[in-house]
Motif scaffolding. Structure first.
Motif, PDB file in Angstrom:
ATOM      1  N   THR A  47       0.838  -1.203   0.000  1.00 54.19           N
ATOM      2  CA  THR A  47       0.000   0.000   0.000  1.00 54.19           C
ATOM      3  C   THR A  47       0.868   1.245   0.000  1.00 54.19           C
ATOM      4  OG1 THR A  47      -1.574  -1.302   1.312  1.00 54.19           O
ATOM      5  CG2 THR A  47      -2.066   1.009   1.068  1.00 54.19           C
ATOM      6  N   LYS A  48       2.175   1.065   0.051  1.00 58.22           N
ATOM      7  CA  LYS A  48       3.169   2.128  -0.101  1.00 58.22           C
ATOM      8  C   LYS A  48       3.134   3.103   1.081  1.00 58.22           C
ATOM      9  CE  LYS A  48       2.469   1.439  -5.008  1.00 58.22           C
ATOM     10  NZ  LYS A  48       3.157   0.138  -4.980  1.00 58.22           N
ATOM     11  N   LEU A  49       2.917   2.554   2.261  1.00 54.10           N
ATOM     12  CA  LEU A  49       2.874   3.370   3.470  1.00 54.10           C
ATOM     13  C   LEU A  49       4.027   3.016   4.400  1.00 54.10           C
ATOM     14  CD1 LEU A  49      -0.935   3.224   4.332  1.00 54.10           C
ATOM     15  CD2 LEU A  49       0.297   5.008   3.078  1.00 54.10           C
ATOM     16  N   ILE A  50       4.602   4.059   5.012  1.00 54.42           N
ATOM     17  CA  ILE A  50       5.491   3.868   6.158  1.00 54.42           C
ATOM     18  C   ILE A  50       4.615   4.150   7.368  1.00 54.42           C
ATOM     19  CG2 ILE A  50       7.634   4.568   7.274  1.00 54.42           C
ATOM     20  CD1 ILE A  50       8.469   5.872   4.646  1.00 54.42           C
ATOM     21  N   HIS A  51       4.152   3.101   8.015  1.00 55.77           N
ATOM     22  CA  HIS A  51       3.173   3.319   9.087  1.00 55.77           C
ATOM     23  C   HIS A  51       3.332   2.287  10.184  1.00 55.77           C
ATOM     24  CE1 HIS A  51      -0.055   0.260   7.589  1.00 55.77           C
ATOM     25  NE2 HIS A  51       1.108  -0.049   7.070  1.00 55.77           N
ATOM     26  N   GLY A  52       2.771   2.629  11.326  1.00 52.06           N
ATOM     27  CA  GLY A  52       2.855   1.719  12.462  1.00 52.06           C
ATOM     28  C   GLY A  52       1.893   0.565  12.340  1.00 52.06           C
ATOM     29  N   GLY A  53       0.793   0.772  11.602  1.00 54.65           N
ATOM     30  CA  GLY A  53      -0.240  -0.252  11.506  1.00 54.65           C
ATOM     31  C   GLY A  53      -1.240  -0.079  12.627  1.00 54.65           C
ATOM     32  N   LEU A  54      -2.110   0.915  12.472  1.00 55.33           N
ATOM     33  CA  LEU A  54      -3.056   1.255  13.531  1.00 55.33           C
ATOM     34  C   LEU A  54      -3.867   0.038  13.973  1.00 55.33           C
ATOM     35  CD1 LEU A  54      -4.343   3.492  15.257  1.00 55.33           C
ATOM     36  CD2 LEU A  54      -5.883   3.979  13.354  1.00 55.33           C
ATOM     37  N   ARG A  55      -4.310  -0.767  13.018  1.00 53.69           N
ATOM     38  CA  ARG A  55      -5.196  -1.878  13.388  1.00 53.69           C
ATOM     39  C   ARG A  55      -4.457  -2.987  14.140  1.00 53.69           C
ATOM     40  NH1 ARG A  55      -5.511  -6.452  10.085  1.00 53.69           N
ATOM     41  NH2 ARG A  55      -4.166  -6.443   8.239  1.00 53.69           N
ATOM     42  N   TYR A  56      -3.110  -3.014  14.075  1.00 56.92           N
ATOM     43  CA  TYR A  56      -2.381  -4.064  14.788  1.00 56.92           C
ATOM     44  C   TYR A  56      -2.480  -3.877  16.310  1.00 56.92           C
ATOM     45  CZ  TYR A  56      -0.385  -4.624  10.119  1.00 56.92           C
ATOM     46  OH  TYR A  56      -0.222  -4.781   8.772  1.00 56.92           O
ATOM     47  N   LEU A  57      -2.853  -2.671  16.740  1.00 55.93           N
ATOM     48  CA  LEU A  57      -3.049  -2.460  18.177  1.00 55.93           C
ATOM     49  C   LEU A  57      -4.156  -3.352  18.715  1.00 55.93           C
ATOM     50  CD1 LEU A  57      -2.776   1.451  18.362  1.00 55.93           C
ATOM     51  CD2 LEU A  57      -1.090  -0.224  19.151  1.00 55.93           C
ATOM     52  N   GLU A  58      -5.152  -3.651  17.873  1.00 54.98           N
ATOM     53  CA  GLU A  58      -6.249  -4.514  18.317  1.00 54.98           C
ATOM     54  C   GLU A  58      -5.785  -5.946  18.572  1.00 54.98           C
ATOM     55  OE1 GLU A  58     -10.445  -2.899  16.782  1.00 54.98           O
ATOM     56  OE2 GLU A  58      -9.266  -3.838  15.198  1.00 54.98           O
ATOM     57  N   ALA A  68       7.694   0.097  14.274  1.00 56.20           N
ATOM     58  CA  ALA A  68       7.358   0.692  12.983  1.00 56.20           C
ATOM     59  C   ALA A  68       7.177   2.206  13.086  1.00 56.20           C
ATOM     60  CB  ALA A  68       6.095   0.039  12.426  1.00 56.20           C
ATOM     61  N   LEU A  69       6.514   2.650  14.136  1.00 52.35           N
ATOM     62  CA  LEU A  69       6.298   4.090  14.304  1.00 52.35           C
ATOM     63  C   LEU A  69       7.627   4.847  14.405  1.00 52.35           C
ATOM     64  CD1 LEU A  69       3.294   4.155  16.824  1.00 52.35           C
ATOM     65  CD2 LEU A  69       3.253   4.849  14.420  1.00 52.35           C
ATOM     66  N   LYS A  70       8.592   4.262  15.098  1.00 45.43           N
ATOM     67  CA  LYS A  70       9.891   4.919  15.239  1.00 45.43           C
ATOM     68  C   LYS A  70      10.606   5.061  13.901  1.00 45.43           C
ATOM     69  CE  LYS A  70      10.916   3.701  20.048  1.00 45.43           C
ATOM     70  NZ  LYS A  70      11.803   2.928  20.949  1.00 45.43           N
ATOM     71  N   ASP A 110      -0.021   8.031  18.708  1.00 48.63           N
ATOM     72  CA  ASP A 110       0.732   9.281  18.780  1.00 48.63           C
ATOM     73  C   ASP A 110       1.935   9.191  19.710  1.00 48.63           C
ATOM     74  OD1 ASP A 110      -0.557  10.858  16.965  1.00 48.63           O
ATOM     75  OD2 ASP A 110      -1.745  11.967  18.412  1.00 48.63           O
ATOM     76  N   HIS A 111       1.841   8.347  20.744  1.00 47.42           N
ATOM     77  CA  HIS A 111       2.834   8.408  21.804  1.00 47.42           C
ATOM     78  C   HIS A 111       3.761   7.194  21.895  1.00 47.42           C
ATOM     79  CE1 HIS A 111      -0.104  11.470  23.091  1.00 47.42           C
ATOM     80  NE2 HIS A 111       0.948  12.053  23.634  1.00 47.42           N
ATOM     81  N   LEU A 112       3.504   6.145  21.133  1.00 51.77           N
ATOM     82  CA  LEU A 112       4.349   4.955  21.212  1.00 51.77           C
ATOM     83  C   LEU A 112       5.685   5.125  20.490  1.00 51.77           C
ATOM     84  CD1 LEU A 112       1.946   1.887  20.664  1.00 51.77           C
ATOM     85  CD2 LEU A 112       3.410   2.305  22.647  1.00 51.77           C
ATOM     86  N   GLY A 113       5.698   5.962  19.438  1.00 52.26           N
ATOM     87  CA  GLY A 113       6.830   5.927  18.526  1.00 52.26           C
ATOM     88  C   GLY A 113       7.783   7.095  18.535  1.00 52.26           C
ATOM     89  N   GLY A 114       7.782   7.913  19.556  1.00 50.58           N
ATOM     90  CA  GLY A 114       8.744   9.013  19.618  1.00 50.58           C
ATOM     91  C   GLY A 114       8.586  10.012  18.488  1.00 50.58           C
ATOM     92  N   ARG A 115       7.348  10.350  18.138  1.00 49.85           N
ATOM     93  CA  ARG A 115       7.055  11.288  17.051  1.00 49.85           C
ATOM     94  C   ARG A 115       7.637  12.664  17.373  1.00 49.85           C
ATOM     95  NH1 ARG A 115       3.157  14.829  17.220  1.00 49.85           N
ATOM     96  NH2 ARG A 115       2.343  13.774  19.062  1.00 49.85           N
ATOM     97  N   LYS A 116       8.392  13.242  16.391  1.00 49.88           N
ATOM     98  CA  LYS A 116       8.982  14.573  16.574  1.00 49.88           C
ATOM     99  C   LYS A 116       8.547  15.553  15.489  1.00 49.88           C
ATOM    100  CE  LYS A 116      13.106  12.805  18.922  1.00 49.88           C
ATOM    101  NZ  LYS A 116      14.589  12.650  18.859  1.00 49.88           N
ATOM    102  N   LEU A 117       8.494  15.095  14.242  1.00 50.08           N
ATOM    103  CA  LEU A 117       8.190  15.984  13.123  1.00 50.08           C
ATOM    104  C   LEU A 117       6.738  15.908  12.668  1.00 50.08           C
ATOM    105  CD1 LEU A 117      11.377  15.245  10.950  1.00 50.08           C
ATOM    106  CD2 LEU A 117      10.997  17.198  12.463  1.00 50.08           C
ATOM    107  N   LEU A 118       6.140  14.756  12.794  1.00 51.74           N
ATOM    108  CA  LEU A 118       4.782  14.559  12.298  1.00 51.74           C
ATOM    109  C   LEU A 118       3.765  15.170  13.257  1.00 51.74           C
ATOM    110  CD1 LEU A 118       5.124  10.833  11.191  1.00 51.74           C
ATOM    111  CD2 LEU A 118       5.025  12.835   9.695  1.00 51.74           C
ATOM    112  N   PRO A 119       2.736  15.854  12.726  1.00 50.63           N
ATOM    113  CA  PRO A 119       1.726  16.458  13.608  1.00 50.63           C
ATOM    114  C   PRO A 119       0.863  15.412  14.290  1.00 50.63           C
ATOM    115  CG  PRO A 119       1.175  16.803  11.284  1.00 50.63           C
ATOM    116  CD  PRO A 119       2.537  16.211  11.313  1.00 50.63           C
TER     117      PRO A 119
END
Length: 506
Positions: A47-58, A68-70, A110-119
């Motif tokens: 799907t060409k995404l760099i993502h944490g996989g929101l649904r994997y939290l379930e 992944a988020l990091k 928002d808080h698992l991956g040490g987000r610094k630049l992304l809103p």
């Protein structure tokens, strides 16, 4: 007798090329063989995404999501030409997950991956512009969060390019047909699938990064008795004309528990995906089914005012994910994390096999592979890839528009669309393609849209392109733009040019 190489890597997808880049950068001698084109299978069908996989939290895969988020901002910094931030809209569907659960999931995201630049995440009104455009009126509230996009096939090629620039030997259309332990080394027989010629190389260790073929490679080529099981899961996507004018992406929940993305794609299109279907057919013929097309059309039509139908589909692609079989009942629940299995070591040459994985975590996977192989290989440095840009990515993450403007200033004959496309694909390397050109005519023959001979020659000489499909669907996405006749003309040109180059080399 010394081995020809420290490391032989089988598989030219994202994991294989990422491992090759990291290993050669640490001082190891590396050969990578790929039986088709780089990113010719699963690694160009994401799907060409760099993502944490929101649904994997379930599924409580917190470690996978955190890892992944990091990586999102790391990969964005490494390759700001082919990767960039996206904002996703998650509409609240009153009959599916409750709003409080969505808020909780996004808070963790928002808080698992040490987000610094992304809103950060925010609540948005879906009954007001611009997000009301195209959505059914029954959706009033949604949540907007951040992830990133990446051109998956170019990410593979750029890792291979950087590996080759650092001394790795990259062989495409080359198959490893056998490998046997020979004292302290592996002896492998390689077959050039274009000529049929065979050669033999030796290596201290092998990495089996063959993707969906990982188990076949272990049992059929390496001769291992490994009993680990792989679960092959097909994911398919459809591309339709652009569904909405704003630049946000949608993530739609479905009644079956899955989610489907609708993402702006190549300016004039929308990418919709993906499916999760267990796959037991021929890996050489991976195609979307009518049921999958119907599923994706129905999934997005649940949310959109104007239904999407199979007649709207202009292109499809499918890939098979080589997941580690963790016994999950449904394909959608099978773990997306990777598993690394090492056979041998100490007294016998090692083979390390890669099961599963996500494109987002390929760089961390490479580091962990090399950590397992470190006792057997002569590394001269430690981890290094997080801060080293990929080819063409040596500019700041917020500097893309500046790069386009500078390119147009130095090459004023370039239309904005062309300059933007070149910068998106090649970053600062676009100048090597353009060279001393003072007009479009200086770029040679135009094959259609804005694909010129100079770019095709670069893709052949520097990026292992050997067919029109390599150019049109993996190195670029101009297969969506060129006609059948134009694609055939490109194929004829490349065949002739490659024959000339082979003759000149002989």
């Amino acid at each position: 007798m010394a081995a020809d190489y420290d490391l032989l890597i089988i598989g030219g997808g994202i994991n294989g090329t990422g491992i090759a880049r990291d290993a050669v950068g640490r001082g190891a001698t590396v050969m990578l063989v790929e039986m088709g084109d780089l990113a010719g299978a699963t690694s160009s069908a994401s799907t060409k995404l760099i993502h944490g996989g929101l649904r994997y939290l379930e599924y409580y895969e917190f470690d996978l999501v955190r890892k992944a988020l990091k990586e999102r901002e790391v990969l964005w910094r490494m390759a700001p030409h082919i990767a960039w931030p996206l904002r996703f809209i998650l509409p609240h569907h009153k009959d599916l997950r409750p709003a409080w659960l969505l808020r909780l999931g996004l808070f963790l995201y928002d808080h698992l991956g040490g987000r610094k630049l992304l809103p950060a995440t925010k609540t948005v009104r879906l009954d007001q512009a611009p997000f009301s455009q195209g959505l059914k009126q029954l959706f009033h509230k949604g949540f907007e969060y951040s992830d990133c996009w990446v051109d998956d096939a170019r990410l593979v090629v750029l890792n291979a390019r950087d590996a080759a620039d650092r001394g790795a030997d990259i062989k495409t259309r080359t198959k490893c047909v056998s490998a046997r332990r020979d004292g302290e080394h592996w002896t492998a027989v390689l077959r050039n699938l274009s000529t049929g010629e065979e050669s033999t190389v030796t290596a201290k260790a092998i990495v089996n990064a063959a993707g969906p073929w990982v188990a076949d490679m272990l049992t059929g080529v390496v001769g291992s008795n490994n009993t680990s099981r792989i679960r092959l899961v097909k994911g398919s996507h459809i591309i339709v004309p652009r569904l909405f004018e704003h630049d946000r992406c949608f993530i739609f929940q479905n009644g079956d528990g899955r989610i489907v993305f609708a993402i702006p794609y190549e300016t004039d299109f929308t990418l919709v995906g993906t499916t999760d279907v267990d796959f037991t057919d021929d890996l050489g013929k991976v195609e979307i089914s009518k049921d999958e097309i119907d599923y994706l059309c129905k999934a997005v039509s649940e949310y959109l005012e104007k239904p999407v139908t199979p007649a709207d589909v202009v292109h499809t692609y499918s890939g098979v994910r080589p997941l580690y079989d963790d016994g999950a009942k449904d394909a959608k629940a099978a773990t997306r994390d990777y598993v690394l299995e090492l056979d041998g070591g100490a007294e016998t040459p090692a083979v390390l096999s890669v099961f599963g994985g996500k494109i987002t975590t390929y760089r961390k996977l490479a580091e962990q592979v090399l950590a397992k192989l470190e006792p057997f290989l002569p590394f001269k440095r430690g981890v290094w890839t997080a801060y080293a840009p990929l080819p063409g990515g040596d500019f700041k993450v917020t500097g893309f528009d500046e790069q386009v403007a500078a390119l147009q200033k130095d090459y004023p004959f370039l239309p904005a669309v062309f300059a933007t496309r070149l910068t998106r694909l090649y970053g600062t390397d676009a100048r090597f393609i353009l060279g001393e050109a003072a007009s479009l005519d200086d770029l040679g023959k135009c094959f259609g849209y804005n694909l010129y001979e100079a770019e095709v020659k670069w893709l052949i000489s520097r990026e292992w392109a050997r067919s029109a499909a390599d150019v049109l669907w993996r190195r670029t996405k101009l297969g969506l733009r060129l006609s059948r006749e134009e694609a055939a003309d490109l194929e004829t040109y490349m065949t002739g040019y490659l024959a000339e180059q082979t003759g000149a080399a002989a």
